[in-house]
Design a protein around this motif. Structure first.
Motif: not given
Length: 220
Positions: A73-93
Motif C-alpha cells: 500500500k505504501r510502496h515502501q521497500k522493506i528488508d524483513y528478518v523474522g527470528v523463531e526458535a520453535y516454528p509452528i507446524s504446517v497444519e497450524e499454518v
C-alpha cells in the motif's frame, strides 16, 4: 507443550499454549494488536523510507504478513528478518485465517511462502520486500547496527521472563541503527527498567484493544 487454535475477539485466530495459558497474540484481537503495536506505532514512523525490520518471535507469521500488505500500500521497500526458535507446524499454518480476515486472498501465496521457504536464506517476495527467516534462539542474536525497527513479540514476562532481561535488550540495542526503534505490546516496569539500563529512551503509549499501555523504545 499442547497447543490449540482459538479465535480472538476480532475474529482472527491465534495459538494458545494450554500449560502456560499463553497465546501467540492478544485474545482481544490478534490482527488489531498487530496493527496497533507494530504498524501504527512502529512502521508508520518510517513513511517513505526503505527500512530493515527484525521480528523477535516470527510465530504465526501474522506480523510479517501484515507488514508485507502495508508495504504494498505504501510502496515502501522493506528488508524483513523474522527470528523463531520453535516454528509452528504446517497444519497450524493451514488453520490460521489471516488471509480471509485481512481480505488478502490475492496474497495468499505470499503468506504460504513465508512459512514454506527455506530457513536462513533471503528470498524476494516482491521487488520491494526481501524476507528472511532465522531459526534461532533470541540469546544467539548478535546483529550490530543492522535494523531500523524491531518488533519485539516474545511470549509474556510471566511465562518467559528471561526473554525480557537486560541481556536480551542489550542485543536488541546493538542490533538497531542509531535512531532505530523497538516496539512491543509490553508495559511492565521491570521491562522498562531493563530497556533503560542498556541505553534505550522508553515511551509509554496507549495499548491495543484489551491492554491499557505499550512501550516504544528508541536508540540514540
Amino acid at each position: 507443550m499442547k497447543r490449540e487454535i482459538i479465535q480472538t475477539l476480532d475474529g482472527s485466530t491465534t495459538i494458545h499454549i494450554k500449560e502456560w495459558d499463553e497465546c501467540y497474540h492478544s485474545r482481544f484481537g490478534a490482527i488489531q494488536e498487530a496493527q496497533h503495536v507494530f504498524i501504527k506505532n512502529g512502521l508508520s514512523f518510517f513513511e517513505n523510507k526503505a527500512i530493515s525490520i527484525l521480528e523477535i518471535g516470527f510465530g504465526t507469521g501474522l506480523n510479517a504478513f501484515i507488514t508485507f500488505l502495508e508495504s504494498q500500500k505504501r510502496h515502501q521497500k522493506i528488508d524483513y528478518v523474522g527470528v523463531e526458535a520453535y516454528p509452528i507446524s504446517v497444519e497450524e499454518v493451514g488453520l490460521m485465517n489471516y488471509v480471509s480476515a485481512l481480505n488478502a486472498e490475492k496474497e495468499e501465496a505470499i503468506f504460504k511462502k513465508m512459512h514454506e521457504c527455506i530457513w536462513e536464506k533471503s528470498i524476494v517476495l516482491r521487488d520491494d520486500f526481501l524476507f528472511t527467516k532465522r531459526k534461532q534462539f533470541f540469546e544467539e542474536i548478535n546483529d550490530f547496527d543492522a535494523f531500523d525497527l524491531i518488533y519485539f513479540d516474545a511470549f509474556g514476562y510471566d511465562v518467559q521472563p528471561e526473554l525480557w532481561s537486560t541481556a536480551i535488550f542489550k542485543k536488541m540495542y546493538n542490533a538497531l541503527k542509531t535512531d532505530g526503534m523497538l516496539v512491543t505490546y509490553a508495559a511492565r516496569g521491570v521491562v522498562k527498567r531493563s530497556m533503560q539500563v542498556v541505553g534505550f529512551t522508553v515511551e509509554k503509549l496507549e495499548g491495543p484493544p484489551g491492554k491499557r499501555e505499550m512501550f516504544r523504545a528508541k536508540k540514540k
